[in-house]
Design a protein around this motif. Structure first.
Motif, PDB file in Angstrom:
ATOM      1  N   MET A   1      -7.636  49.744  32.517  1.00  0.00           N
ATOM      2  CA  MET A   1      -7.241  48.304  32.838  1.00  0.00           C
ATOM      3  C   MET A   1      -7.433  48.516  34.386  1.00  0.00           C
ATOM      4  O   MET A   1      -6.945  49.481  35.073  1.00  0.00           O
ATOM      5  N   ALA A   2      -7.901  47.457  34.962  1.00  0.00           N
ATOM      6  CA  ALA A   2      -7.948  47.292  36.160  1.00  0.00           C
ATOM      7  C   ALA A   2      -6.768  46.637  36.900  1.00  0.00           C
ATOM      8  O   ALA A   2      -5.724  46.093  36.073  1.00  0.00           O
ATOM      9  N   ASN A   3      -6.515  46.730  38.138  1.00  0.00           N
ATOM     10  CA  ASN A   3      -5.403  46.188  38.884  1.00  0.00           C
ATOM     11  C   ASN A   3      -5.854  45.211  39.695  1.00  0.00           C
ATOM     12  O   ASN A   3      -6.885  45.219  40.131  1.00  0.00           O
ATOM     13  N   LEU A   4      -4.960  44.170  39.991  1.00  0.00           N
ATOM     14  CA  LEU A   4      -5.345  43.131  40.868  1.00  0.00           C
ATOM     15  C   LEU A   4      -4.031  42.949  41.953  1.00  0.00           C
ATOM     16  O   LEU A   4      -3.000  42.873  41.249  1.00  0.00           O
ATOM     17  N   LEU A   5      -4.566  42.897  43.008  1.00  0.00           N
ATOM     18  CA  LEU A   5      -3.201  42.480  44.094  1.00  0.00           C
ATOM     19  C   LEU A   5      -3.691  41.386  44.652  1.00  0.00           C
ATOM     20  O   LEU A   5      -4.788  41.124  45.304  1.00  0.00           O
ATOM     21  N   VAL A   6      -2.677  40.304  44.793  1.00  0.00           N
ATOM     22  CA  VAL A   6      -2.894  39.152  45.402  1.00  0.00           C
ATOM     23  C   VAL A   6      -1.960  38.998  46.381  1.00  0.00           C
ATOM     24  O   VAL A   6      -0.835  39.198  46.353  1.00  0.00           O
ATOM     25  N   ARG A   7      -2.628  38.651  47.701  1.00  0.00           N
ATOM     26  CA  ARG A   7      -1.943  38.614  48.992  1.00  0.00           C
ATOM     27  C   ARG A   7      -1.817  37.246  49.390  1.00  0.00           C
ATOM     28  O   ARG A   7      -2.626  36.367  49.071  1.00  0.00           O
ATOM     29  N   ASN A   8      -0.838  37.240  50.434  1.00  0.00           N
ATOM     30  CA  ASN A   8      -0.652  35.766  51.093  1.00  0.00           C
ATOM     31  C   ASN A   8      -0.206  34.682  50.327  1.00  0.00           C
ATOM     32  O   ASN A   8      -0.584  33.450  50.487  1.00  0.00           O
ATOM     33  N   LEU A   9       0.735  35.056  49.327  1.00  0.00           N
ATOM     34  CA  LEU A   9       1.034  33.792  48.341  1.00  0.00           C
ATOM     35  C   LEU A   9       2.212  33.205  48.871  1.00  0.00           C
ATOM     36  O   LEU A   9       3.080  33.765  49.506  1.00  0.00           O
ATOM     37  N   ASP A  10       2.229  31.868  48.743  1.00  0.00           N
ATOM     38  CA  ASP A  10       3.343  30.911  49.282  1.00  0.00           C
ATOM     39  C   ASP A  10       4.429  31.530  48.624  1.00  0.00           C
ATOM     40  O   ASP A  10       4.752  31.754  47.203  1.00  0.00           O
ATOM     41  N   ASP A  11       5.692  31.566  49.193  1.00  0.00           N
ATOM     42  CA  ASP A  11       7.094  31.968  48.595  1.00  0.00           C
ATOM     43  C   ASP A  11       7.620  31.022  47.717  1.00  0.00           C
ATOM     44  O   ASP A  11       8.071  31.535  46.647  1.00  0.00           O
ATOM     45  N   ALA A  12       7.410  29.852  47.648  1.00  0.00           N
ATOM     46  CA  ALA A  12       7.753  28.832  46.754  1.00  0.00           C
ATOM     47  C   ALA A  12       6.879  29.118  45.425  1.00  0.00           C
ATOM     48  O   ALA A  12       7.460  29.083  44.131  1.00  0.00           O
ATOM     49  N   LEU A  13       5.699  29.543  45.500  1.00  0.00           N
ATOM     50  CA  LEU A  13       4.887  29.775  44.317  1.00  0.00           C
ATOM     51  C   LEU A  13       5.471  31.191  43.576  1.00  0.00           C
ATOM     52  O   LEU A  13       5.347  31.061  42.477  1.00  0.00           O
ATOM     53  N   VAL A  14       5.784  32.135  44.566  1.00  0.00           N
ATOM     54  CA  VAL A  14       6.283  33.480  43.834  1.00  0.00           C
ATOM     55  C   VAL A  14       7.615  33.126  43.126  1.00  0.00           C
ATOM     56  O   VAL A  14       7.860  33.529  41.831  1.00  0.00           O
ATOM     57  N   GLN A  15       8.291  32.285  43.873  1.00  0.00           N
ATOM     58  CA  GLN A  15       9.649  31.875  43.203  1.00  0.00           C
ATOM     59  C   GLN A  15       9.556  31.123  41.723  1.00  0.00           C
ATOM     60  O   GLN A  15      10.168  31.404  40.913  1.00  0.00           O
ATOM     61  N   ASN A  16       8.611  30.103  41.670  1.00  0.00           N
ATOM     62  CA  ASN A  16       8.202  29.388  40.603  1.00  0.00           C
ATOM     63  C   ASN A  16       7.849  30.468  39.754  1.00  0.00           C
ATOM     64  O   ASN A  16       8.195  30.284  38.365  1.00  0.00           O
ATOM     65  N   LEU A  17       6.902  31.379  39.871  1.00  0.00           N
ATOM     66  CA  LEU A  17       6.338  32.476  38.703  1.00  0.00           C
ATOM     67  C   LEU A  17       7.498  33.244  38.406  1.00  0.00           C
ATOM     68  O   LEU A  17       7.593  33.521  37.335  1.00  0.00           O
TER      69      LEU A  17
END
Length: 81
Positions: free
Chosen positions: A1-17
Protein backbone atom coordinates in the motif's frame (compact mmCIF):
# COMPACT_ATOMS: atom_id res chain seq x y z
CA UNK A 1 0.00 0.00 0.00
CA UNK A 2 1.18 3.49 -0.80
CA UNK A 3 1.21 6.45 1.56
CA UNK A 4 -0.08 9.90 0.77
CA UNK A 5 1.01 13.08 2.50
CA UNK A 6 -1.18 16.13 1.98
CA UNK A 7 0.39 19.46 2.91
CA UNK A 8 -0.93 22.99 3.45
CA UNK A 9 -4.50 22.09 4.33
CA UNK A 10 -6.74 24.77 5.74
CA UNK A 11 -7.26 24.36 9.49
CA UNK A 12 -11.04 24.52 9.08
CA UNK A 13 -10.91 21.71 6.52
CA UNK A 14 -8.92 19.51 8.89
CA UNK A 15 -11.33 20.28 11.73
CA UNK A 16 -14.31 19.33 9.54
CA UNK A 17 -12.54 16.10 8.61
CA UNK A 18 -11.97 15.31 12.31
CA UNK A 19 -15.62 15.97 13.11
CA UNK A 20 -16.86 13.89 10.18
CA UNK A 21 -14.53 11.03 11.14
CA UNK A 22 -15.80 11.12 14.72
CA UNK A 23 -19.41 11.13 13.53
CA UNK A 24 -18.70 8.00 11.47
CA UNK A 25 -16.70 6.31 14.25
CA UNK A 26 -13.49 6.28 12.20
CA UNK A 27 -10.01 7.66 12.51
CA UNK A 28 -9.13 10.75 10.51
CA UNK A 29 -6.98 8.59 8.24
CA UNK A 30 -9.79 6.09 7.65
CA UNK A 31 -12.22 8.91 6.92
CA UNK A 32 -9.75 10.44 4.47
CA UNK A 33 -9.37 7.07 2.71
CA UNK A 34 -13.15 6.67 2.48
CA UNK A 35 -13.62 10.17 1.04
CA UNK A 36 -10.93 9.53 -1.59
CA UNK A 37 -12.40 6.14 -2.50
CA UNK A 38 -15.91 7.55 -2.89
CA UNK A 39 -14.67 10.45 -4.99
CA UNK A 40 -12.45 8.41 -7.28
CA UNK A 41 -14.19 5.05 -7.62
CA UNK A 42 -17.73 6.22 -8.26
CA UNK A 43 -18.92 5.82 -11.84
CA UNK A 44 -18.79 9.02 -13.85
CA UNK A 45 -22.13 10.81 -13.92
CA UNK A 46 -23.38 11.40 -17.43
CA UNK A 47 -24.71 14.71 -18.62
CA UNK A 48 -28.30 14.73 -19.82
CA UNK A 49 -27.11 14.83 -23.45
CA UNK A 50 -24.74 11.88 -22.87
CA UNK A 51 -27.53 9.91 -21.22
CA UNK A 52 -29.87 10.53 -24.15
CA UNK A 53 -27.17 9.55 -26.64
CA UNK A 54 -26.50 6.31 -24.73
CA UNK A 55 -30.09 5.14 -25.18
CA UNK A 56 -30.48 2.43 -27.81
CA UNK A 57 -32.02 3.39 -31.14
CA UNK A 58 -35.12 1.18 -31.09
CA UNK A 59 -38.66 1.51 -32.36
CA UNK A 60 -40.10 3.59 -35.14
CA UNK A 61 -40.73 7.31 -34.95
CA UNK A 62 -44.44 6.56 -35.40
CA UNK A 63 -44.37 4.72 -32.06
CA UNK A 64 -43.72 8.03 -30.36
CA UNK A 65 -46.11 10.31 -32.25
CA UNK A 66 -48.27 12.53 -30.10
CA UNK A 67 -52.03 12.15 -30.35
CA UNK A 68 -53.88 15.32 -29.44
CA UNK A 69 -57.53 14.29 -29.52
CA UNK A 70 -60.12 12.28 -31.42
CA UNK A 71 -59.70 14.54 -34.45
CA UNK A 72 -56.25 13.18 -35.22
CA UNK A 73 -55.78 10.65 -38.02
CA UNK A 74 -54.64 7.74 -35.85
CA UNK A 75 -58.08 6.12 -35.84
CA UNK A 76 -57.67 5.22 -32.19
CA UNK A 77 -59.29 6.69 -29.11
CA UNK A 78 -58.42 10.20 -28.05
CA UNK A 79 -56.01 10.99 -25.27
CA UNK A 80 -58.76 11.43 -22.68
CA UNK A 81 -61.09 8.64 -23.91
Amino acid sequence: MANLLVRNLDDALVQNLREQAAAHGRSVEAEHREILAQALFQPKKLSFAELLMSMPDVGDDADFERRNDVTDDSGGPGVFD
